[in-house]
Scaffold this motif. Structure first.
Motif, PDB file in Angstrom:
ATOM      1  N   GLY A   1       0.777  -1.317   0.051  1.00 27.12           N
ATOM      2  CA  GLY A   1      -0.132  -0.185   0.114  1.00 27.12           C
ATOM      3  C   GLY A   1       0.876   1.477  -0.111  1.00 27.12           C
ATOM      4  O   GLY A   1       0.416   2.263   0.234  1.00 27.12           O
ATOM      5  N   ASP A   2       1.997   1.224  -0.294  1.00 27.92           N
ATOM      6  CA  ASP A   2       3.055   2.408  -0.522  1.00 27.92           C
ATOM      7  C   ASP A   2       2.394   3.490  -1.269  1.00 27.92           C
ATOM      8  O   ASP A   2       1.925   3.268  -2.352  1.00 27.92           O
ATOM      9  CB  ASP A   2       4.238   2.008  -0.972  1.00 27.92           C
ATOM     10  N   THR A   3       2.128   4.679  -0.782  1.00 24.15           N
ATOM     11  CA  THR A   3       1.503   5.761  -1.403  1.00 24.15           C
ATOM     12  C   THR A   3       2.380   6.545  -2.326  1.00 24.15           C
ATOM     13  O   THR A   3       2.175   7.365  -3.002  1.00 24.15           O
ATOM     14  CB  THR A   3       0.802   6.532  -0.299  1.00 24.15           C
ATOM     15  N   ARG A   4       3.757   6.390  -2.141  1.00 15.91           N
ATOM     16  CA  ARG A   4       4.814   7.094  -2.603  1.00 15.91           C
ATOM     17  C   ARG A   4       5.416   6.456  -3.922  1.00 15.91           C
ATOM     18  O   ARG A   4       5.714   6.955  -4.966  1.00 15.91           O
ATOM     19  CB  ARG A   4       5.961   7.641  -1.824  1.00 15.91           C
ATOM     20  N   SER A   5       5.756   5.105  -3.636  1.00 18.86           N
ATOM     21  CA  SER A   5       6.137   4.236  -4.695  1.00 18.86           C
ATOM     22  C   SER A   5       5.246   2.977  -5.049  1.00 18.86           C
ATOM     23  O   SER A   5       5.273   2.249  -3.941  1.00 18.86           O
ATOM     24  CB  SER A   5       7.618   3.856  -4.560  1.00 18.86           C
TER      25      SER A   5
ATOM     26  N   ARG B   1      -0.025   0.629   4.460  1.00 20.95           N
ATOM     27  CA  ARG B   1       0.254   1.807   3.621  1.00 20.95           C
ATOM     28  C   ARG B   1       1.353   2.693   4.265  1.00 20.95           C
ATOM     29  O   ARG B   1       1.075   3.632   5.035  1.00 20.95           O
ATOM     30  CB  ARG B   1      -1.170   2.598   3.488  1.00 20.95           C
ATOM     31  N   ARG B   2       2.527   2.114   3.926  1.00 24.32           N
ATOM     32  CA  ARG B   2       3.619   2.827   4.616  1.00 24.32           C
ATOM     33  C   ARG B   2       4.697   2.927   3.366  1.00 24.32           C
ATOM     34  O   ARG B   2       5.105   1.866   2.662  1.00 24.32           O
ATOM     35  CB  ARG B   2       3.939   2.058   5.492  1.00 24.32           C
TER      36      ARG B   2
END
Length: 70
Positions: free
Chosen positions: A7-11, A35-36
């Motif tokens: 859930g990575d919101t940056r990559s 989400r990290r």
């Protein structure tokens, strides 16, 4: 070694999977349902920490990809 949460919101996770496919000798450590961005040393997950520590200590990748749970 590629360490990625689903859930990575940056990559985005798909980018990590594509990188893993482009580097056939790599191994992926996936942390599911988190989400990290920035996991090692920043997010407390024993499975991820132990996998990365073992690699850093020995220089040997895991034999297979790893999937860690939240």
């Amino acid at each position: 070694m590629i360490v990625q949460s689903t859930g990575d919101t940056r990559s985005v996770y798909g980018g990590a999977v594509a990188l893993h496919r482009a580097l056939p000798a790599s191994r992926m450590v996936t942390l599911r349902n988190v989400r990290r961005h920035g996991l090692y040393g920043m997010y407390p997950n024993r499975c991820v920490t132990e996998a990365v520590n073992a690699y850093l200590a020995s220089g040997v990748l895991p034999k297979t990809n790893l999937t860690c749970e939240r």
